[in-house]
Write a protein that holds these residues in place. Structure first.
Motif, mmCIF file in Angstrom:
data_model
loop_
_atom_site.group_PDB
_atom_site.id
_atom_site.type_symbol
_atom_site.label_atom_id
_atom_site.label_comp_id
_atom_site.label_asym_id
_atom_site.label_seq_id
_atom_site.Cartn_x
_atom_site.Cartn_y
_atom_site.Cartn_z
ATOM 1 N N PHE A 20 0.860 -1.183 0.000
ATOM 2 C CA PHE A 20 0.000 0.000 0.000
ATOM 3 C C PHE A 20 0.895 1.231 0.000
ATOM 4 O O PHE A 20 1.823 1.322 0.817
ATOM 5 N N TYR A 239 -7.343 1.550 2.044
ATOM 6 C CA TYR A 239 -6.494 0.681 2.872
ATOM 7 C C TYR A 239 -7.282 -0.547 3.349
ATOM 8 O O TYR A 239 -6.741 -1.654 3.418
ATOM 9 N N TYR A 242 -7.488 -2.928 0.382
ATOM 10 C CA TYR A 242 -6.170 -3.570 0.227
ATOM 11 C C TYR A 242 -5.980 -4.683 1.258
ATOM 12 O O TYR A 242 -5.534 -5.792 0.937
#
Length: 332
Positions: A20, A239, A242
């Protein structure tokens, strides 16, 4: 269901991100700097306290715990309560306990304050901890005073209310909420048990002055320790996406009826917005004048995505899974 999930995993895995992007994110800007005042007030109340209960979110069992708690309040008996266990993937619960034992923290309990799960274990554990420690000038005092500490929005006030329900059959004594900052001052003592006579001090959430890393900051923010807009709802949603994809936790696909897993947050939020009818009219200037265009409301879709994660609708998640790979050796 499992076959569908595996098929989705196999189809999407090749396109999932390996990392990320963390560059250029200022963690210090996300976390308020006024919390040292709360820590000083806790320290000044220590002489009235027999034991410390530290409450933390079980989804981030290791990350984001404030190291200043141990430094400042470390002389008192210490019980770590990992709350919101219903939202955490605890398949490796024993590994988590062994990790803490390796750090010298042997008194750990997992709880769910919403359903009062494991709450009845706390008073006996505290009683044993206090009974086996030196109480200094409080030795002749028959009542126990316990301080409840932790970072924001991990369930400190919920724990106090849960203890009151279990032992006193009484309702709420402290306000609770789904966002940080509900408790803003060290409050007066709240009775939670009759035998033994036990009082708890609720305290405001106090974050570490320096967060270990940007990723730790993102995990804390995902669990609601800071207000979403300080980090950015779409950043947090990205996030989260991910993380879910990396862990092959594809409950969001079924929940939103997406058909397949996807690692592009703009595409996911667009489909979520359309599914939930979260759209907005935007004026676009053209050669023939202003035209109203209906567009997906990306912030609203991101908020719904985060809300679904935090309520457990997307399934239990262990955000600190990577930290479980190498627990410290147990001290001998």
């Amino acid at each position: 269901m499992r076959l569908i999930a595996r098929a989705l995993c196999g189809a999407a895995r090749a396109a999932w991100r390996e990392s990320f992007p963390l560059d250029g994110r200022d963690v210090a800007r996300w976390f308020p700097g006024h919390m040292a005042k709360g820590l000083k007030k806790m320290q000044s109340s220590l002489k009235l306290v027999d034991c410390i209960i530290e409450v933390h979110d079980a989804r981030i069992s290791f990350g984001g715990r404030n190291p200043l708690f141990q430094e400042t309040l470390g002389l008192k008996p210490h019980l770590l309560v990992l709350n919101k266990m219903d939202l955490a993937d605890l398949k490796e619960q024993q590994k988590i306990i062994q990790h803490f034992e390796g750090e010298g923290l042997k008194n750990v309990i997992f709880t769910n304050c919403v359903k009062d799960e494991n709450i009845k274990q706390i008073v006996p554990m505290v009683t044993e901890l206090v009974g086996s420690s030196y109480r200094y000038h409080r030795g002749e005092n028959l009542e126990y005073c316990i301080m409840v500490i932790g970072v924001p929005n991990v369930g400190k006030s919920s724990l106090i209310n849960s203890l009151r329900r279990q032992h006193l059959r009484k309702g709420k004594a402290t306000r609770v909420g789904g966002e940080p900052g509900i408790t803003r001052a060290v409050m007066s003592r709240i009775q939670v048990c009759e035998r033994p006579l036990m009082f708890l001090l609720d305290t405001p959430g106090v974050l570490a002055p320096r967060i270990q890393s940007v990723e730790t900051g993102l995990k804390l923010a995902l669990c609601g320790t800071v207000l979403d807009h300080l980090v950015g709802e779409e950043t947090l949603a990205d996030y989260l996406l991910y993380t879910l994809n990396r862990r092959q936790l594809l409950g969001y696909v079924q929940h939103y009826g997406l058909g397949e897993a996807c690692d592009d947050i703009a595409s996911v939020l667009k489909r979520v917005a359309v599914k939930l009818r979260k759209t907005q009219k935007v004026k676009v200037l053209t050669g023939t004048g202003d035209v109203n265009v209906v567009q997906p409301n990306y912030p609203a879709a991101a908020r719904d995505f985060l809300r679904a994660f935090r309520s457990g609708v997307l399934g239990p998640v262990m955000l600190d899974q990577d930290l479980l790979q190498g627990p410290p050796a147990v001290e001998t």
